[in-house]
Design a protein around this motif. Sequence first.
Motif, PDB file in Angstrom:
ATOM      1  N   PHE B 203       0.823  -1.219   0.000  1.00 55.54           N
ATOM      2  CA  PHE B 203       0.000   0.000   0.000  1.00 55.54           C
ATOM      3  C   PHE B 203       0.852   1.262   0.000  1.00 55.54           C
ATOM      4  O   PHE B 203       0.590   2.207  -0.729  1.00 55.54           O
ATOM      5  CB  PHE B 203      -0.916  -0.001   1.223  1.00 55.54           C
ATOM      6  N   GLY B 205       3.787   3.917  -0.470  1.00 53.67           N
ATOM      7  CA  GLY B 205       4.718   4.216  -1.554  1.00 53.67           C
ATOM      8  C   GLY B 205       6.174   3.973  -1.203  1.00 53.67           C
ATOM      9  O   GLY B 205       7.005   3.713  -2.061  1.00 53.67           O
ATOM     10  N   GLY B 622       4.614   7.092   3.023  1.00 50.56           N
ATOM     11  CA  GLY B 622       4.398   7.498   1.643  1.00 50.56           C
ATOM     12  C   GLY B 622       3.001   7.221   1.144  1.00 50.56           C
ATOM     13  O   GLY B 622       2.814   6.390   0.259  1.00 50.56           O
ATOM     14  N   ALA B 623       2.025   7.869   1.756  1.00 51.71           N
ATOM     15  CA  ALA B 623       0.651   7.749   1.268  1.00 51.71           C
ATOM     16  C   ALA B 623      -0.079   9.043   1.596  1.00 51.71           C
ATOM     17  O   ALA B 623      -0.282   9.367   2.753  1.00 51.71           O
ATOM     18  CB  ALA B 623      -0.052   6.558   1.908  1.00 51.71           C
ATOM     19  N   ARG B 640      -3.589  -0.906   6.184  1.00 45.05           N
ATOM     20  CA  ARG B 640      -3.583  -0.122   4.956  1.00 45.05           C
ATOM     21  C   ARG B 640      -4.305   1.194   5.252  1.00 45.05           C
ATOM     22  O   ARG B 640      -5.308   1.203   5.966  1.00 45.05           O
ATOM     23  CB  ARG B 640      -4.331  -0.852   3.850  1.00 45.05           C
ATOM     24  N   GLU B 794      -2.869   8.389  -8.479  1.00 46.64           N
ATOM     25  CA  GLU B 794      -1.780   7.585  -7.911  1.00 46.64           C
ATOM     26  C   GLU B 794      -1.976   7.383  -6.418  1.00 46.64           C
ATOM     27  O   GLU B 794      -1.568   6.373  -5.859  1.00 46.64           O
ATOM     28  CB  GLU B 794      -0.440   8.307  -8.108  1.00 46.64           C
ATOM     29  N   GLU B 795      -2.564   8.383  -5.769  1.00 40.13           N
ATOM     30  CA  GLU B 795      -2.629   8.345  -4.318  1.00 40.13           C
ATOM     31  C   GLU B 795      -3.958   7.818  -3.794  1.00 40.13           C
ATOM     32  O   GLU B 795      -4.123   7.656  -2.594  1.00 40.13           O
ATOM     33  CB  GLU B 795      -2.355   9.744  -3.747  1.00 40.13           C
ATOM     34  N   SER B 796      -4.909   7.591  -4.685  1.00 39.89           N
ATOM     35  CA  SER B 796      -6.180   7.028  -4.233  1.00 39.89           C
ATOM     36  C   SER B 796      -5.899   5.678  -3.576  1.00 39.89           C
ATOM     37  O   SER B 796      -5.063   4.913  -4.030  1.00 39.89           O
ATOM     38  CB  SER B 796      -7.095   6.825  -5.439  1.00 39.89           C
ATOM     39  N   CYS B 797      -6.614   5.411  -2.488  1.00 37.67           N
ATOM     40  CA  CYS B 797      -6.335   4.146  -1.811  1.00 37.67           C
ATOM     41  C   CYS B 797      -6.932   2.994  -2.599  1.00 37.67           C
ATOM     42  O   CYS B 797      -6.557   1.849  -2.405  1.00 37.67           O
ATOM     43  CB  CYS B 797      -6.854   4.170  -0.383  1.00 37.67           C
TER      44      CYS B 797
END
Lengths: 703, 938
Positions: B203, B205, B622-623, B640, B794-797
């Motif tokens: 999950f 980055g 990194g999220a 997550r 890119e950052e959507s879970c």
Amino acid sequence: MVRLTIDGREIAVEKGTTILDAARRLGIRIPTLCHVDGFEPSASCFLCAVQVEGREVLAPSCATPAASGSVVYTNSDEVRRSRKMALELLLSDHAGDCVGPCKTGCPAGLDIPGFITEVASGATGRSAEIASDFLTLPGALGRICPRLCEQRCHHCESGDALSVGGLHRFASDRDLASGARYVPRKETPSGRRVAIVGAGPAGLTAAYHLLRRGHAAIVFDAHAEPGGMLRYGIPEFRLPRHVLDQEIDVIRILGGEFRMQSRLGRDVTLGDLRRDFDAVFLAIGAQLSRGLDCPGEELALPAVDVLAHVAGGNPPQLGSDVAVIGGGNTAMDAARTAVRLGAREVTVLYRRTRREMPCLMSEVEAAEAEGVRLETLVAPIRLEQVDGAGMRLTCVRMKLGTPDLSGRPRPVPIPGSEFTLLASSVVAAIGQIVDTSRLGAGDLHLSPRGIVASPATLATNIDGVFAGGDAVTGADLAVRAVAAGKLAAVSIDQYLGGRRVAGDPELVSVQLSKMDEAELAAFFREIEQTPRSVMPELPVAARVTSFEEVELGFSDELARHEASRCMHCGCSKATTCQLRLYATEYGADPLRFAGARRHFSRDTSHPDIVYEPGKCILCGACVTAAAEAGDGLGLAITGRGFDATVAVPLRGTMIEALPSAARRAAEVCPTGALALRGAGGGSCGVPNDEARHELRFLKLSPD
Amino acid sequence: MTLERWRSIVRSWMGPVAAGLAVIAALSLLSFYIHARLVTPGEKALVDSLKLQAKTDAGVQKVLQPELDRQHQELVVRRNAYRWGGLLLLLSMGVFFAWFKWLRPRQAHTRASPRGASLPPPSVLAPVAAPLPVAVPAAAPAEPIDLGPVDDILESEGRGRESVIPILQAIQARYRFLPQAALRRVSDRTSITPADVAGVASFYGQFRQMPTGEHLIRVCEGTACHVAGADEVRTELRRCLGIAQGSDTDPSGRFTIDRVACIGSCSLAPVMTIDDEIYGHVSALSSGRLLHQFIDTDVSKTIDGHRKRARPGIGREQSPVDEAHGSVRTSPSATPVEIRIGLGSCGLASGAAQVLAALEGEVASLGGGATIKTVGCAGLCHSEPLVEVIEHGRRALYGKVQPGDVRKLVRRHVKPRGVVRTVREAIKDMRARVLDDRAWTPLTAREVDAALYVSKQLRVVLENCGEIDPLSLDDYRRREGMRALEACLTRLTPAEVIEQVRAAGLRGRGGAGFPTALKWELTSNASGSPKYVICNGDEGDPGAFMDRAVLEADPFRVIEGLAIAAYAVGASEGFVYVRREYPLAVRHVRDAIATAEEHGFLGERILGSPFGFTLRVREGAGAFVCGEETALIQSIEGKRGTPRPRPPYPAQSGLWGKPTLINNVETLACLPWILRKGPAAFAALGTERSPGTKVFSLAGKVNRGGLIEVPMGITIREIVEDIGGGIKDGRTFKAVLAGGPSGGCIPAHLADTRIDYEELAHTGAIMGSGGLVVLDDRDCAVEIARYFLHFTQEESCGKCTFCRVGTKRMLEILDRICGGTGTDGDLQTLDELSIGVKRGSLCGLGQTAPNPVLTTLMYFREEYEAHIRERRCPAAVCKALIHYRVLDSCTGCTLCAQACPAGAIDARPYVRHEVADDLCTRCGMCVSACPEDAIEVA
């Protein structure tokens, strides 16, 4: 206790109850995909979203506790729009065919993977039943159908399509030869009578299905024998008469009544039929030949007339040099008939190139093998009788121009390229049109193409009068006529039963676009990749002198081999998939947001279940089910964003992941991502009665 | 004995030998000279008298001749001796210098690579993306992996589920990626399930599933860096390293280009890091050079087997971050002069560490006389490195200080001590005056406008930034630090504290502006124990760095704020959740917590009261989505970072199901001020609905970017024009991006909008956490929307349908439009999807993701239409729609042809060049290389 209002109705529920449960108590149905009773809400699919007054965003009802005094709308326009969009977004990233592309490619919706599975397993009888249920005339269509299904076959992406036509012909042939041929069950008689005008494929099919539903079907036709264009437009060497007769016999056995040589407008009128019958189905076909549209066109013989005369037993004298004008199957049939009638030189003239010819390539090849000469990029401009027994045909050379409305390049004459050729007779096979004159000066709505009927139901503007087949579409494929006959039967049945006439709603289907190599490999892991079976044919020498059938049909062995090539690309949960059912209910368009999608892949390593990650909607139900079981590696949602996927953690296998929870995981999966092995009997989406019922409920429930 | 060994022996002895030779030569020259001096006067007198006699006497002439000849001979010999001696001296000095400068072992700079030659500059590298020919084996892990360290890690990090992220971080630190075997070991030996390990590992980055190259390169993907051309930098680096499509590591396994959402040094955009070092203001041209420079120095490291201490950063030497920051550096006796140097991330990236070293050297050489204090970010990031000198209460601020400037700067304020030093310094000064007559005047005097930068600001949150040593509790307390906490604990009940915050009207500074007191009250009233407070320092908004600066420069303030909040809501435990992209902030917070504990400001019975409070640090992994409070809680719990539905709100059921208060860094940093100065003073600032001040990070196309704190109610125009000093390069102000990917763009015609939660929301943007990126007419609105969508996608879970698939479809449409294949229907679909995603997402990320699209569609629809209907990008940004053309002003210097990596320009000296459109990749290298501005982009 908490009091709230849902869709204008008040309810009191215990504190902590979700809006979803509260609505259920009121009998209000809210669709859910990711929700599993007893599991912690996932609140991810957003299908259960509802509008709560005072909240700016929609609330997932499965995870929102009912709040005192809140006012909830579960079915507002906005909610429905949002649900439809959610479904369309999910479908846009759904990697897998709901049903095999062959089945969606077949106008009659034949359950191709289903009957092929039966052929492969040797159950020829069962396969014939499936073929008959969908096609009515499976033997005839197996011989003459242009097989749109085969063009869609995923095999085409790496080799030759499965021989679907050959296989249903095989199923039918074996069934007819078995002596215990399949005759469908009839429902209790309804006492209603339906007049069907036209005994072609559309009319016959309508009769077949109406009879099964317990109605009486009386078929009127101007010809001496039933079969329509199948009998009078297709030569015997492609469709032997005995096959057609035997298939029509089934309709007689079911109680169908044929009133031959009674022509609409002469022997019987539409008014009479409306008066005497509870419903009328007009399937009069497209009987008038189109002319050559050049001076002297009356000198040319219409191809359908030639073929009809041959079929009727009095073949015309065509002479030794025959020119056939046209590029369709009728042109090929006329040319090959001419060869068999003894013509020395037969030339087919076509205004575009071989690539654009609307007929089957196999027919062109067969004709050429029989000595027919093909002359392309040629159009007639004048036809004259010359002294003696011949005619002079003046033609002009063409070149291809810009595409026309049909998408094919428009042929453009090359000035000064005129040339003439001499022929003993000229046959025009340019096409047929609907003869609307026979319908009388009634108030039936007509268009330049034919009768106007609703595409969804085939109802005309006159109550109780339906129309279908070539009479509506203009000259078209037999299989489309069969499809029309089936649809007409469904609509007429609804009409006679006093229900809303809604036709035969189709479930929304996701279609994989072209698959890449990795995806194909996922299929080919399961089956042996072998070449297409070659249809045995009569030797050319024997062909040109007789009207014996050319294609001989598959042997048991060939058929079995061919059937084993089927990749079963459809989904084993096609009829139970919640995503598909809701997509149908909300009228979602799978292509609206088409874009990048996940890869299709298939994990068959587990003995009980099959995992297809491309169909996962990331609800996490299987993850929870696996965690509850508590053994093995379990499943995990891995990655994030668009690439998030459910996978076995730590590069384990499915067996390691789900030693005991496999069944449960497949049950809670709302889509076909996790499915029990053999859940659909390997067949791709045969809609069972329950599913049909469910579907009707969804489709017909008042909005 | 290998050749290498000989080489290294030669290299190590060359310097001393040369030095010895030089000394010998100098000595012998000297003795020669002295001898000549001693001998010559007597001889000269003799010869002169003889010459005089010779004029009259031929006999003398005859006798004299041999003597004259002898003398002449001697002169020649002496001259030759001087010549040769001098030559030898010069040569040996040259050798010594060369040895000292380049060949000295264990030294950063070296020209000797194993290939015997240094790499050519990148511009003359073959355009083919050839991997750098360095003979280093690929970093494939040797199988099987030694799992011993994993057990040690489990021992130190714990075995509970909440430890999973720290465990994985430690494993990655050890192995440089997460080997599957190590993950298996973790799930085997802890109570963490395989699903949790795999779910979490995939999950965040930070975690890498594939082996990393020896060095990690990150090119910041933040907004400011994006508009400053970070994409081109990334492309050029990939090309230089020969990294294939779909891969992130070069074939030799030496370099991995990792993605990083934002490094938070926006004023130095574009920014890249190689391993731990930050390089600011890089460009496509300079990045390649930087890389080659790095490789050259790195080669010496591998040859000599020594860990090199420092590498050149932007042409200067930098010492690693951890060595740079120390406590107060005081000279032997207390002095009236205090020299402050900013060592925030921006400062370090600009070379502040070298300036510090120079300062220390200079002050030492003057014999003290000044105190050097390292402080955090003062906010003027555009002028880093910053040095401030305080002399008798007078302050002088110097910007863009280079190590070479330090001497003059110090000498302005500090007098040398002692006679010897005074004389020596006087001589040095004289010499210096000859060499450089540039006068060092303070920034405020040099840049008249800069006064506006300061005068429009009002410092509440940042009151200590740049003033104190971040790690000095004494410094903090000298500035009334911890007074507010003391006051709360001794004089106020928790309810009264909440009342004060309510009276101040403080609203959450994280973005949404929820009333802080209300949140506190909910948590305070909730039942459950223990209660938690969390400081949200997960400042993921690309283009924002307020929280980083505060945590770096004034960590005690945040700790004090947390303690006050904990006291008010009845919490006993707390967490500071900080992005791992801010290593300095993490270190400062950790150190500050330890110090606070030592001094009794954290722990049991704080300041003798019954109130106890412990604080721990959690590093993000990194999220971006973890900035959302429910996701942040999940992350601390070791899951997550997927948001969960609210209600229940964290105040009722948060961390481990307990009542939890989550406040943003800036919110917490406001508290000490409010409680010290009284709520009325705070409420008097700003506007009625939005009292107080707001910290913004100002970046993008302004002249003066940096960290600013302004009273609410100030207009955007004042920020851009007065504080920011207007648009760079005299371009036109186009819009401001407020609130990052959740915000939107506010066009220039709405520049008079006041900064206020509600007013900003009216424009379609949001206040957000405070990132302000200014755009000029060379920024494409569609491309900016595409950039933000790319980020949120890119950052959507990946949980909610709309956010996971919807944003992807929106991005695809924007890609199409930027790529010149958009259709009219696309705009309608974009509109519909925007509304759908906004209303159909669970958390703030999804609900606000369409804002950049909606606002650009609202204000710059004609730009979208130009892309679609005219296939034209009005700002000349979208690569598919632009062309490069060389103008007549081209002088034919061939620099563009040398710079072009695609071989699209033929070098034809003195002839106007041409860009082959089909080969051109629109990388912009030629434009930056052209000295004549002769390449037009349209």
